[in-house]
Every structure is written in C-alpha cells, then in structure tokens.
Design a protein around this motif. Structure first.
Motif, PDB file in Angstrom:
ATOM      1  N   PRO A  17       7.094  -1.790  -8.825  1.00 22.20           N
ATOM      2  CA  PRO A  17       6.406  -3.062  -8.583  1.00 22.20           C
ATOM      3  C   PRO A  17       5.318  -2.831  -7.531  1.00 22.20           C
ATOM      4  O   PRO A  17       5.420  -1.899  -6.728  1.00 22.20           O
ATOM      5  CB  PRO A  17       7.498  -3.975  -8.026  1.00 22.20           C
ATOM      6  N   VAL A  18       4.306  -3.677  -7.520  1.00 21.49           N
ATOM      7  CA  VAL A  18       3.242  -3.546  -6.525  1.00 21.49           C
ATOM      8  C   VAL A  18       3.836  -3.764  -5.136  1.00 21.49           C
ATOM      9  O   VAL A  18       4.552  -4.747  -4.915  1.00 21.49           O
ATOM     10  CB  VAL A  18       2.103  -4.552  -6.792  1.00 21.49           C
ATOM     11  N   PRO A  27      -3.579  -5.644  -2.528  1.00 20.62           N
ATOM     12  CA  PRO A  27      -3.292  -4.259  -2.909  1.00 20.62           C
ATOM     13  C   PRO A  27      -4.441  -3.570  -3.643  1.00 20.62           C
ATOM     14  O   PRO A  27      -4.632  -2.365  -3.512  1.00 20.62           O
ATOM     15  CB  PRO A  27      -2.070  -4.374  -3.810  1.00 20.62           C
ATOM     16  N   THR A  37      -8.232   0.525  -4.489  1.00 14.70           N
ATOM     17  CA  THR A  37      -6.917   0.156  -3.971  1.00 14.70           C
ATOM     18  C   THR A  37      -6.967   0.195  -2.451  1.00 14.70           C
ATOM     19  O   THR A  37      -7.722   0.965  -1.847  1.00 14.70           O
ATOM     20  CB  THR A  37      -5.787   1.088  -4.444  1.00 14.70           C
ATOM     21  N   GLN A  40      -2.100   2.909   0.132  1.00 17.33           N
ATOM     22  CA  GLN A  40      -0.721   2.705  -0.324  1.00 17.33           C
ATOM     23  C   GLN A  40       0.202   3.651   0.421  1.00 17.33           C
ATOM     24  O   GLN A  40      -0.012   4.860   0.453  1.00 17.33           O
ATOM     25  CB  GLN A  40      -0.621   2.950  -1.833  1.00 17.33           C
ATOM     26  N   ASN A  73       2.349   4.094  -6.337  1.00 10.34           N
ATOM     27  CA  ASN A  73       2.113   2.744  -5.828  1.00 10.34           C
ATOM     28  C   ASN A  73       0.658   2.328  -6.042  1.00 10.34           C
ATOM     29  O   ASN A  73       0.376   1.169  -6.352  1.00 10.34           O
ATOM     30  CB  ASN A  73       2.499   2.640  -4.355  1.00 10.34           C
ATOM     31  N   ALA A  76       0.238   1.356  -9.620  1.00  6.83           N
ATOM     32  CA  ALA A  76       0.791   0.013  -9.818  1.00  6.83           C
ATOM     33  C   ALA A  76      -0.198  -1.046  -9.346  1.00  6.83           C
ATOM     34  O   ALA A  76      -0.363  -2.089  -9.992  1.00  6.83           O
ATOM     35  CB  ALA A  76       2.123  -0.129  -9.072  1.00  6.83           C
ATOM     36  N   ALA A  77      -0.882  -0.775  -8.240  1.00  5.71           N
ATOM     37  CA  ALA A  77      -1.887  -1.721  -7.734  1.00  5.71           C
ATOM     38  C   ALA A  77      -3.056  -1.834  -8.711  1.00  5.71           C
ATOM     39  O   ALA A  77      -3.561  -2.937  -8.950  1.00  5.71           O
ATOM     40  CB  ALA A  77      -2.368  -1.283  -6.351  1.00  5.71           C
ATOM     41  N   LYS A  79      -2.911  -1.330 -11.959  1.00  6.30           N
ATOM     42  CA  LYS A  79      -2.412  -2.084 -13.114  1.00  6.30           C
ATOM     43  C   LYS A  79      -2.374  -3.582 -12.816  1.00  6.30           C
ATOM     44  O   LYS A  79      -2.642  -4.401 -13.699  1.00  6.30           O
ATOM     45  CB  LYS A  79      -1.030  -1.590 -13.526  1.00  6.30           C
ATOM     46  N   SER A  80      -2.084  -3.940 -11.582  1.00  3.19           N
ATOM     47  CA  SER A  80      -1.975  -5.359 -11.232  1.00  3.19           C
ATOM     48  C   SER A  80      -3.295  -6.110 -11.406  1.00  3.19           C
ATOM     49  O   SER A  80      -3.289  -7.320 -11.599  1.00  3.19           O
ATOM     50  CB  SER A  80      -1.455  -5.534  -9.796  1.00  3.19           C
ATOM     51  N   VAL A  81      -4.422  -5.393 -11.367  1.00  4.70           N
ATOM     52  CA  VAL A  81      -5.716  -6.077 -11.540  1.00  4.70           C
ATOM     53  C   VAL A  81      -6.352  -5.839 -12.907  1.00  4.70           C
ATOM     54  O   VAL A  81      -7.208  -6.615 -13.306  1.00  4.70           O
ATOM     55  CB  VAL A  81      -6.731  -5.740 -10.414  1.00  4.70           C
ATOM     56  N   GLY A  83      -4.255  -4.846 -15.802  1.00  3.04           N
ATOM     57  CA  GLY A  83      -3.261  -5.164 -16.812  1.00  3.04           C
ATOM     58  C   GLY A  83      -2.736  -4.002 -17.624  1.00  3.04           C
ATOM     59  O   GLY A  83      -1.623  -4.060 -18.129  1.00  3.04           O
TER      60      GLY A  83
END
Length: 155
Positions: A17-18, A27, A37, A40, A73, A76-77, A79-81, A83
């Motif tokens: 997870p972020v 993040p 990013t 991290q 990490n 993951a960050a 991917k959070s922006v 998708g």
C-alpha cells in the motif's frame, strides 16, 4: 494485474500500500507525462524495519535490501497517481539518500538495491540516470530514502 506486478510476483514481491506521508506532502505528483515521487522510506507495514546509520548499526547488505523496499514504495506511489504501472515508459531519474556512518563510502552499492529492482521489474524502461548521496541523517532515523521521476504514457 499489470505486467509489472506480475513480474514482482515472480520475484516473490508484492506492491505495498502507499506509505502514509510523515509530514505535509503527497506521496507522488503527476505533471504532464512525468510523475515525481516524494522520498520513500523503507516502510513495511507502517513502520521502519530498522533504523540507524549504514556502516554502523545497519550493514551495507541490509541497507541495499532496504533500498529495494524504498523502490517498491516509490512504485506504489507512482501507481497511486497513474492507476497502472504498465503505463510507465521510462524511469528517468533515481535519487537515493543513505544515512551513512562517517567512514562509510559505499553509497552507490546501497542505492543499487533500488536500481537493480527497477531494471529487473521494468526491463529497459527501468534504465535511469541516478544520484546516490550520503547524508548525516534521514527522517525517522531511516537508513535509506529513494525518490523517482518516471515518464508515463499519456492519459
């Protein structure tokens, strides 16, 4: 599941997870076709697995593994922006910070933990420019911190 996450699974790794920010920042942030990013830390399950200076309390080998966690990490960050990590076209730049004991000078070898993971998981797209910097201290007394700049496909 993206091809990138499938490759991680082949390596026995999963995208975490972020990590929650420890101060006033986000993040990751997208600007055009670039994602930046924030630095991290090697946070696992909401906490650092170890703290201290590389070359003193933390071995270079352990620090290299921690740099890999930082890179996970950071992915993951990203991917959070965006998708989907399959949208990553190129890791443009990696900056690695190593909290080093005064007599520890093998900073690049530690940051290789992040660089090697990115190359393995992303192939040619994981090839990047890099800075590896030794510092006196990092947030939360973390041994390593990594930030990325990646170019992604247009939305």
């Amino acid at each position: 599941m993206s091809k990138v996450e499938e490759k991680l699974a082949e390596l026995g790794l999963t995208l975490p997870p972020v990590a929650a920010p420890v101060a006033a920042y986000v993040p990751a942030l997208r600007s055009g076709d670039l994602v930046f990013t924030s630095g991290q830390l090697p946070v696992v399950g909401g906490k650092l697995p170890t703290t201290g200076k590389v070359g003193a309390e933390v071995s270079p080998e352990e620090a290299k593994d921690l740099a890999q966690i930082c890179a996970l990490n950071a992915l993951a960050a990203v991917k959070s922006v965006v998708g989907d990590l399959d949208l990553v076209e190129q890791v443009v730049k990696v900056v690695g910070f190593v909290a080093a004991a005064p007599d520890f000078h093998a900073i690049p070898g530690v940051v290789n933990g992040a660089s090697e993971l990115l190359g393995t998981v992303l192939g040619e797209a994981g090839t990047h420019a890099r800075s590896a910097v030794g510092v006196a201290v990092l947030p939360l007394d973390a041994p390593v911190e990594v930030e990325l700049v990646v170019r992604v496909k247009a939305a």
